[in-house]
Design a protein around this motif. Structure first.
Motif, short mmCIF file in Angstrom:
data_model
loop_
_atom_site.label_atom_id
_atom_site.label_comp_id
_atom_site.label_asym_id
_atom_site.label_seq_id
_atom_site.Cartn_x
_atom_site.Cartn_y
_atom_site.Cartn_z
N ALA A 103 0.82 -1.21 0.00
CA ALA A 103 0.00 0.00 0.00
C ALA A 103 0.86 1.26 0.00
O ALA A 103 0.50 2.27 -0.63
N LEU A 104 1.99 1.22 0.69
CA LEU A 104 2.79 2.42 0.90
C LEU A 104 4.03 2.51 0.03
O LEU A 104 4.79 3.48 0.12
N SER A 105 4.24 1.53 -0.82
CA SER A 105 5.48 1.52 -1.62
C SER A 105 5.49 2.57 -2.72
O SER A 105 6.54 2.88 -3.28
N TYR A 160 -3.67 3.74 -4.31
CA TYR A 160 -3.62 4.02 -2.88
C TYR A 160 -3.32 5.50 -2.68
O TYR A 160 -2.30 6.00 -3.17
N TRP A 161 -4.18 6.18 -1.95
CA TRP A 161 -3.98 7.61 -1.69
C TRP A 161 -3.11 7.76 -0.44
O TRP A 161 -3.60 7.98 0.67
N THR A 162 -1.83 7.65 -0.63
CA THR A 162 -0.91 7.67 0.49
C THR A 162 -0.26 9.04 0.63
O THR A 162 -0.05 9.75 -0.36
N ALA A 163 0.11 9.37 1.85
CA ALA A 163 0.78 10.63 2.12
C ALA A 163 2.29 10.49 2.02
O ALA A 163 3.00 11.47 1.92
N ARG A 164 2.81 9.28 2.08
CA ARG A 164 4.26 9.11 2.05
C ARG A 164 4.61 7.67 1.70
O ARG A 164 3.79 6.76 1.87
N ASN A 165 5.81 7.46 1.22
CA ASN A 165 6.27 6.10 0.93
C ASN A 165 7.75 5.91 1.29
O ASN A 165 8.32 4.88 0.97
N ASP A 176 9.43 2.30 -0.10
CA ASP A 176 9.81 2.21 -1.51
C ASP A 176 11.17 1.54 -1.70
O ASP A 176 11.56 1.24 -2.83
N ARG A 177 11.89 1.28 -0.61
CA ARG A 177 13.19 0.61 -0.70
C ARG A 177 13.08 -0.89 -0.42
O ARG A 177 14.08 -1.61 -0.49
#
Length: 739
Positions: free
Chosen positions: A177-179, A185-190, A194-195
């Motif tokens: 969800a956060l990658s 996905y409406w995310t505020a940060r990743n 992402d790593r």
């Protein structure tokens, strides 16, 4: 911000970084909370030319810093805490979402997450991440080559409220969800997610192996909080399913209901909690605007509330007085003039002060009744994990020249500014020496020497080198154009809502708080209406020194800067600091004109939009500065559409060297090396003079006297299961911050 300050990684430009432990963190394009530090005089060196020896970090034998103020939570052992009861805890507003990874998450969202969701790591009293034994047996890097691998060993008792074990499936769903790989996905940060290249089950269901595609030093920041796969497994569930309810949780409390009518979020004991049982039956987060908190504490609708310095002063007065003197006593009463004088001296707002005698008399009677009730309340105080800074917009105008920014920095007496705010509150008045950490945190070192201490002669030399000279010819002012001057422009004043102490923490306070109207200006000058006691000099007090003979000028223009501030009754302290800064700048020939704007426009229309020269707002500290602070200080870059992407760097000042140091720190698994890289980055940030840290923000919390293990938490994550009310006859420990 509290615009800023407060809150912080991929978010809309109007939000910002927040503290770890439940609140959203920093990899997003907006401000909220983040850290900063070094020391020595460097008159004309540019940031990129700083000598390496100056920037080298301290050795491993150095003494670690300590927090300037400890917790003030009336700590007691659990056996002295009564079983049961409801804690009514004030929040600014009902959270818009219960998903901390969404852009509109706020401090209330984070508070709920801390109480009801797993957090692999939480912060200790020094603001350092420590493994949370309720969820982890251990977590460590077990491989570095060819890839970094972290092995989590979960507590075998840890289960979701539906009975399912917490496990790898939840980690995988949250990573996906956060990658940032799925835009649904409406995310505020990743950042960090992402790593990750893969997540898999270890040797048992209680082990989770996380493999990174690139080294990630801040891996402890991940999966805190951890949501169940029911929330993160699909875009619909992530985007909408967790905004108003959390059906599955795993903390000492669970979300019972969100009552929009009563403005309450009700948390109740989680019957499936495997850890130490919660003492309280319920925690009710109740939305109360800042200007109504004293009344709410008095009538019992709130037990715990962050307050501003004027309410702290009022509560202190209630506890010191045997009986409050009142002009209503005695035969025949008092004249309306005397009633107004008494009301003004006791902090009544302008509308009440100027009301008729009958209405004013009722207001005074109500005030006295509240004062009696406030004797059951005390103020617990510490320093917030956030600091207030002077921001200098380096994108245009005189401040685009680094020499002018450095001159501003050299004109400031930061110790005096810290004393102005903190000494009247009995808190340590020590200037903040870092942009990237606060005293007590591992990365902290006083790096302010990279810009130098206050020195008016050095400031004037910098200005002269930049071409600003006294007595230079000024172009004739155009018709209808206003001359620069010290007067404030308050056209938006009546529309505003003041932040706490008038200061803004990015990402936390970007909302209206309906604070009411400003009181009379002469009342503020007397230090009797809001603000820190002693924050205002009496009328007629002379300036610290004679003003310069005339303004500096260059190319026919005077050296004049626009100092933008929010207006509102909560902004008295901020305004006092700005006035003192303006007087300091005046001594070196810089004219700073204070312009007040409505609170709702202060951040989005001025700070984020770059429509200011000078501004005051706050950033939160972070246990993970390499990740959280990078977007705050990243060099602005042109975007594909021709605009400039500033991320959260609202001063628009950045360098390639700072970006490189952040990148190196984020990929360095050696903690000492990462710390030294952060300190080097901070030295360069100081030298570029885009922002000048001033003081750590005061943390003032009003609490029912029999409420224990709660109050001004400082850096540390609250222990929700230990909060409660004292058993009859038991006594709490004395506050470390009370004389």
């Amino acid at each position: 911000m509290s615009y800023d300050g407060v809150g912080p990684h991929a978010r809309p430009a109007t939000t910002g970084p927040r503290a770890h432990d439940g609140t959203a963190r920093c990899p997003r394009p907006s401000p909220s909370r983040t850290p900063r530090h070094f020391r020595r005089s460097l008159a004309f060196l540019t940031a990129g030319a700083l000598a390496v020896p100056l920037l080298s970090g301290c050795g491993s034998d150095e003494q670690p810093s300590k927090p300037l103020a400890g917790q003030d939570i009336a700590p007691v052992a659990r056996d002295l805490v009564a079983d049961g009861g409801t804690l009514k805890w004030a929040v600014d507003a009902l959270p818009e979402t219960l998903n901390t990874f969404q852009a509109d998450a706020d401090a209330g969202t984070g508070r709920i997450a801390q109480a009801v969701l797993p957090s692999m790591f939480r912060l200790d009293a020094d603001g350092r991440p420590v493994a949370n034994p309720a969820y982890l047996e251990s977590a460590k890097v077990i491989e570095t080559e060819p890839r970094q691998v972290v092995l989590y060993k979960l507590n075998q008792q840890a289960v979701w409220s539906d009975g399912r074990e917490i496990g790898a499936a939840d980690f995988v769903a949250q990573w996906r969800a956060l990658s940032g790989r799925n835009s649904a996905y409406w995310t505020a940060r990743n950042a960090g997610y992402d790593r990750i290249s893969k997540i898999e089950r270890g040797d048992s269901d209680l082990q989770v192996r996380v493999t990174f595609s690139r080294p990630y030093a801040d891996w402890k920041s991940l999966f805190s909080p951890l949501y169940p796969k029911d929330v993160t497994g699909t875009p619909d569930a992530f985007n909408d399913g967790a905004r108003r309810t959390l059906k599955v949780t795993a903390g000492p409390f669970k979300v019972e209901k969100v009552d929009t009518a009563k403005k309450d979020v009700v948390l109740t004991r989680n019957p499936r909690w495997w850890g130490t049982p919660a003492k309280l039956n319920e925690i009710v987060l109740h939305a109360v605007s800042r200007d109504k908190r004293a009344a709410a504490l008095a009538d019992g609708s709130v037990d715990l509330a962050e307050i501003d310095s004027s309410d702290a002063q009022r509560i202190g007065l209630a506890n010191r007085e045997k009986g409050v003197g009142t002009p209503l006593q005695g035969g025949g009463g008092k004249s309306v003039t005397k009633l107004r004088s008494w009301a003004r001296a006791h902090g009544f707002d302008a509308d009440e002060v100027h009301a008729g005698r009958k209405k004013l008399g009722k207001a005074i009677a109500r005030y006295l009744e509240q004062q009696q009730a406030l004797r059951d309340v005390e103020v617990r105080k510490s320093l917030e994990p956030a600091y207030t800074q002077l921001a200098l917009n380096g994108s245009t105008g005189p401040l685009a020249d680094e020499r002018v920014r450095r001159a501003v920095a050299r004109a400031l007496d930061r110790t005096e500014l810290a004393r102005l705010v903190l000494t009247p509150l009995g808190l340590p008045a020590v200037p903040v020496g870092s942009h990237l950490a606060l005293s007590g945190q591992v990365a902290y070192a006083d790096n302010s020497g990279a810009i130098g201490d206050q020195n008016a002669q050095e400031a004037q030399a910098l200005l002269a080198d930049a071409g600003w000279v006294r007595g230079g010819p000024l172009k004739e002012q155009k018709k209808g154009e206003k001359a620069a001057g010290p007067e404030s422009h308050d056209k938006d004043k009546d529309k505003s809502n003041g932040g706490e102490d008038g200061e803004y923490i990015v990402g936390e306070d970007d909302k209206d708080h309906d604070r009411g109207h400003d009181a009379d200006r002469d009342v503020a000058q007397e230090g009797k209406h809001g603000g820190a006691p002693g924050a205002y000099a009496p009328k007629g007090t002379a300036a610290p020194a004679a003003a310069p003979a005339g303004p500096l000028a260059k190319d026919g223009k005077p050296l004049a800067l626009r100092f933008v501030l929010p207006s509102g009754p909560g902004s008295d302290t901020l305004n006092s600091v700005a006035e003192r800064i303006s007087a300091m700048l005046e001594q070196v020939g810089i004219r700073a004109t204070i312009t007040k704007v409505s609170d709702e426009s202060y951040f989005k229309d001025h700070i984020a939009a770059g429509d200011y020269d000078l501004a005051l707002y706050s950033w939160p500290s972070s246990a993970y500065p390499a990740t959280d602070a990078r977007p705050v200080y990243a060099k602005p870059l042109p975007a594909a559409d021709g605009s400039v992407n500033v991320e959260q760097n609202y001063t628009r000042v950045g360098t390639d060297q700072v970006d490189q140091l952040f990148d190196e720190a984020a990929t360095t698994l050696d903690e000492d090396e990462a710390r030294d890289l952060i300190r080097k980055a901070d030295s360069r940030i100081w030298a570029a003079a885009g922002s000048i840290p001033l003081y750590q923000r005061p943390q003032l919390v009003a609490a029912r006297k029999n409420l224990v293990n709660a109050g001004a938490f400082g850096f540390q994550t609250p222990v929700y299961e230990d909060m409660g009310f004292l058993k009859k006859g038991a006594k709490a420990s004395a506050s470390p911050n009370k004389g």
